[in-house]
Scaffold this active site. Structure first.
Site, PDB file in Angstrom:
ATOM      1  N   GLY A 180       0.815  -1.214   0.000  1.00 47.95           N
ATOM      2  CA  GLY A 180       0.000   0.000   0.000  1.00 47.95           C
ATOM      3  C   GLY A 180       0.844   1.258   0.000  1.00 47.95           C
ATOM      4  N   ARG A 181       2.086   1.116   0.416  1.00 49.45           N
ATOM      5  CA  ARG A 181       2.978   2.282   0.311  1.00 49.45           C
ATOM      6  C   ARG A 181       4.326   1.851  -0.237  1.00 49.45           C
ATOM      7  NH1 ARG A 181       4.889   3.092   6.579  1.00 49.45           N
ATOM      8  NH2 ARG A 181       4.399   0.934   6.970  1.00 49.45           N
ATOM      9  N   ARG A 186       6.082 -12.518   1.242  1.00 49.27           N
ATOM     10  CA  ARG A 186       5.957 -12.744   2.689  1.00 49.27           C
ATOM     11  C   ARG A 186       5.095 -13.970   2.953  1.00 49.27           C
ATOM     12  NH1 ARG A 186       5.717  -7.112   3.755  1.00 49.27           N
ATOM     13  NH2 ARG A 186       6.706  -6.186   1.935  1.00 49.27           N
ATOM     14  N   ASP A 239      -2.086   7.530   2.191  1.00 45.84           N
ATOM     15  CA  ASP A 239      -1.827   8.020   0.849  1.00 45.84           C
ATOM     16  C   ASP A 239      -0.686   7.321   0.116  1.00 45.84           C
ATOM     17  OD1 ASP A 239       0.134   8.638   2.576  1.00 45.84           O
ATOM     18  OD2 ASP A 239      -0.212  10.801   2.587  1.00 45.84           O
ATOM     19  N   ARG A 257      14.353   0.019  -1.402  1.00 49.59           N
ATOM     20  CA  ARG A 257      14.735  -1.236  -0.743  1.00 49.59           C
ATOM     21  C   ARG A 257      15.099  -2.286  -1.787  1.00 49.59           C
ATOM     22  NH1 ARG A 257      10.108  -2.930   3.532  1.00 49.59           N
ATOM     23  NH2 ARG A 257       8.823  -3.426   1.714  1.00 49.59           N
ATOM     24  N   LYS A 277       9.590   2.644  -1.310  1.00 48.14           N
ATOM     25  CA  LYS A 277       8.608   2.694  -0.225  1.00 48.14           C
ATOM     26  C   LYS A 277       8.254   4.159   0.005  1.00 48.14           C
ATOM     27  CE  LYS A 277       7.784   0.603   4.301  1.00 48.14           C
ATOM     28  NZ  LYS A 277       8.321  -0.329   5.291  1.00 48.14           N
ATOM     29  N   ASP A 298       2.339 -10.771   7.582  1.00 47.40           N
ATOM     30  CA  ASP A 298       2.674 -10.004   6.372  1.00 47.40           C
ATOM     31  C   ASP A 298       4.041  -9.343   6.522  1.00 47.40           C
ATOM     32  OD1 ASP A 298       1.061  -8.526   8.351  1.00 47.40           O
ATOM     33  OD2 ASP A 298       1.503  -6.799   7.091  1.00 47.40           O
ATOM     34  N   ASN A 299       4.635  -9.433   7.698  1.00 47.54           N
ATOM     35  CA  ASN A 299       5.949  -8.821   7.898  1.00 47.54           C
ATOM     36  C   ASN A 299       7.036  -9.867   8.117  1.00 47.54           C
ATOM     37  OD1 ASN A 299       4.897  -6.260   7.628  1.00 47.54           O
ATOM     38  ND2 ASN A 299       4.545  -5.988   9.806  1.00 47.54           N
TER      39      ASN A 299
HETATM   40  P1  AMP Z   1       2.727  -2.194   7.666  1.00 54.41           P
HETATM   41  O1  AMP Z   1       2.343  -1.425   8.870  1.00 54.41           O
HETATM   42  O2  AMP Z   1       3.827  -1.561   6.858  1.00 54.41           O
HETATM   43  O3  AMP Z   1       2.999  -3.644   7.902  1.00 54.41           O
HETATM   44  O4  AMP Z   1       1.462  -2.101   6.703  1.00 54.41           O
HETATM   45  C1  AMP Z   1       0.226  -2.744   6.896  1.00 54.41           C
HETATM   46  C2  AMP Z   1      -0.652  -2.502   5.680  1.00 54.41           C
HETATM   47  O5  AMP Z   1      -1.036  -1.111   5.608  1.00 54.41           O
HETATM   48  C3  AMP Z   1       0.034  -2.807   4.375  1.00 54.41           C
HETATM   49  O6  AMP Z   1      -0.906  -3.305   3.466  1.00 54.41           O
HETATM   50  C4  AMP Z   1       0.542  -1.465   3.951  1.00 54.41           C
HETATM   51  O7  AMP Z   1       0.792  -1.411   2.584  1.00 54.41           O
HETATM   52  C5  AMP Z   1      -0.584  -0.529   4.387  1.00 54.41           C
HETATM   53  N1  AMP Z   1      -0.058   0.808   4.633  1.00 54.41           N
HETATM   54  C6  AMP Z   1       0.819   1.151   5.612  1.00 54.41           C
HETATM   55  N2  AMP Z   1       1.142   2.453   5.521  1.00 54.41           N
HETATM   56  C7  AMP Z   1       0.464   2.952   4.464  1.00 54.41           C
HETATM   57  C8  AMP Z   1       0.395   4.226   3.836  1.00 54.41           C
HETATM   58  N3  AMP Z   1       1.134   5.258   4.264  1.00 54.41           N
HETATM   59  N4  AMP Z   1      -0.420   4.380   2.781  1.00 54.41           N
HETATM   60  C9  AMP Z   1      -1.136   3.353   2.331  1.00 54.41           C
HETATM   61  N5  AMP Z   1      -1.121   2.115   2.851  1.00 54.41           N
HETATM   62  C10 AMP Z   1      -0.323   1.899   3.911  1.00 54.41           C
HETATM   63 MG    MG Z   2       4.414  -4.506   6.403  1.00 57.64          MG
END
Ligand code: AMP
Ligand code: MG
Length: 499
Positions: free
Chosen positions: A98-99, A196, A131, A189, A119, A262-263
């Site tokens: 998502g980002r 994952r 966003d 990255r 990223k 997912d991580n």
């Molecule tokens: P994370 O916290 O990076 O493991 O992200 C969890 C989910 O939220 C993933 O699908 C990310 O792609 C989405 N996500 C996290 N931050 C953002 C962001 N700034 N904009 C859009 N999606 C996000």
């Molecule tokens: Mg993540």
């Protein structure tokens, strides 16, 4: 400079080919084609030359344009991957990049393939709420920690570059309804793949067995060729690598902070640096993540959570295999490998061969009793040759957050008496006990400098983090206990996931 990009992932797996705006559920697809959203003023803030060598790249003038997402190079076919995941123990459905978005793959002169991912380069179909942008502070954290973990000798995705965007990003850092505009950034990255555990789970959860099979075969063929397409062998190897990774994290006091499925990388590498932290005082139940109220992801839980996540991966792969027994055996083997690797690591920190002597367990209990800095204690242990008539040897005293007295002091003296009687491998100790880790407060200081416009701050810190086992004197500002002001300061102790 000639840079060639490949698109193995895009041409091998099913994906949405048409670039379409808007967040959505994407079914039966491994990815969606996307384009990075340009930024007003891309500026190179930091650069990892070791990461660049993986691509046979050198820095060139328009690099910030490309790695800020403003320009595509020939052969790039950017996409965002679809995946799901269990977050804090609960199935969360579709998540996805998502980002983040992958620009393409580079095959280097040694035939190694590296995915190049941005990223913070704007929204994708998988963007949730926000966003698709990333703030400078979280980008600095990911950039520095990826490279630090690499230099510590622990498998990890890499960070090539940090680009400032010249654009503000609105974030509610404390989730308290007071969002503020913060400087934005993009991290580049690198990893052979960013697949994952959750990449498999999403297709299993939707009953999309054919896509699950395609993805699994793709990952086995390109990333686990030694398993020759045998899913059991593949799963077993993921378990083994994850076990060794957990043992590595324990050795250096790293707390990932959000070990959702997912991580966790299918490569058994460290991935996704969010609200991570490091043990300053050795504290078994430490978590840097303010949203982890039940301490699910605290330091000492990580190996158990690794196994829990591997069990979810096994469930996701079940539709492709006949019998689950071999996977159960791999899960058991995971624990054995973790325990063995962790024991080896921890005894190496003492400079002693692995043994069943209670010496190690006794020390860890003592370290947990009062506030003792893990990094300084272990690093300086090699400098201690004898026990003074009273008190503690000066190098060890430096690890204490408060002057030791009474029973904890006496117990440590007795422990040292037993310990110092042994023949130790001091050189080995200095190879496994870092003198420098990217402590949260150190990184926070770099972030504050960078936010004030000091463009050299991140690069300067990276230069130091390239030498985590270097000998550092008592006066070295990077080899000190966490200062008192950082005990509860935002960004230094408590972190949220807000990106
Ligand atoms: P994370 O916290 O990076 O493991 O992200 C969890 C989910 O939220 C993933 O699908 C990310 O792609 C989405 N996500 C996290 N931050 C953002 C962001 N700034 N904009 C859009 N999606 C996000
Ligand atoms: Mg993540």
């Amino acid at each position: 400079m000639e840079l060639t990009f490949d698109d193995l992932w895009v041409r091998s797996l099913p994906g949405e080919q048409q670039v379409r705006p808007g967040s959505r559920q994407v079914h039966g697809m491994c990815y969606s084609r996307v384009v990075p959203t340009p930024v007003p003023q891309p500026r190179m803030l930091a650069w990892s030359k070791e990461a660049a060598e993986l691509l046979d790249w050198q820095e060139w003038p328009e690099m910030a344009e490309v790695l800020g997402g403003n320009r595509l190079l020939p052969g790039m076919k950017p996409y965002a991957a679809c995946y799901g995941g269990h977050q804090f123990g609960h199935w969360a459905g579709q998540l996805g990049d998502g980002r983040a978005l992958t620009l393409g793959e580079v095959v280097n002169g040694r035939g190694q393939r590296w995915e190049v991912q941005l990223k913070g380069a704007g929204p994708t179909p998988y963007s949730r709420r926000a966003d698709g942008r990333a703030v400078l502070r979280s980008s600095v954290r990911e950039f520095l920690c990826s490279e630090a973990i690499f230099h510590l000798g622990i498998p990890t995705t890499r960070a090539l570059a940090l680009v400032g965007t010249g654009e503000g990003v609105m974030r509610d850092m404390f989730y308290d309804g007071r969002p503020a505009d913060e400087p934005g950034a993009v991290v580049t990255r690198l990893a052979p793949t960013f697949v994952r555990f959750g990449s498999f789970e999403i297709f299993a959860s939707r009953g999309e067995v054919e896509v699950l099979r395609q993805l699994t075969e793709f990952v086995m063929e390109h990333h686990y060729p030694e398993c020759k397409g045998d899913i059991y062998a593949f799963y077993d190897e993921v378990c083994q690598r994850t076990a060794r990774l957990m043992a590595d994290w324990m050795r250096v006091g790293f707390v990932h902070g959000v070990m959702n499925t997912d991580n966790l990388s299918i490569l058994g590498w460290t991935i996704d640096y969010g609200p991570y932290g490091w043990l300053d005082p050795y504290q078994r139940d430490f978590t840097p993540n303010t949203t982890d109220r039940n301490l699910r992801y605290c330091y000492v839980q990580q190996p158990r959570i690794g196994q829990w996540n591997l069990a979810r991966l096994a469930e996701a792969l079940l539709p492709l295999v006949k019998d689950e027994k071999p996977m159960e055996a791999s899960l058991d083997a995971y624990l054995r490998t973790f325990e063995q690797s962790c024991r080896e690591n921890m005894w190496a920190k003492l400079g002693l061969p692995v043994s069943s002597d209670p010496l190690l367990g006794d020390l860890l209990a003592l370290l947990d009793e009062v506030e003792i800095d893990m990094t300084i204690f272990f690093r300086n242990l090699a400098r201690v040759r004898e026990l003074p008539g009273e008190g503690l040897p000066a190098p060890l005293l430096r690890a204490y957050y408060a002057e030791p007295q009474g029973e904890p002091l006496e117990k440590m003296r007795l422990w040292l008496l037993r310990y110092l009687g042994q023949e130790r491998d001091l050189e080995r100790m200095n190879r496994v006990n870092p003198s420098l880790i990217p402590r949260n407060y150190l990184v926070q200081e770099v972030i504050q400098r960078a936010e004030k416009g000091d463009d050299g701050a991140v690069q300067e810190m990276l230069e130091q983090l390239r030498h985590p086992y270097r000998e550092r004197g008592d006066e070295d500002p990077l080899f000190q206990r966490r200062p008192e002001w950082a005990r509860s300061a935002p960004g230094c102790s408590a972190l949220s996931c807000s990106s």
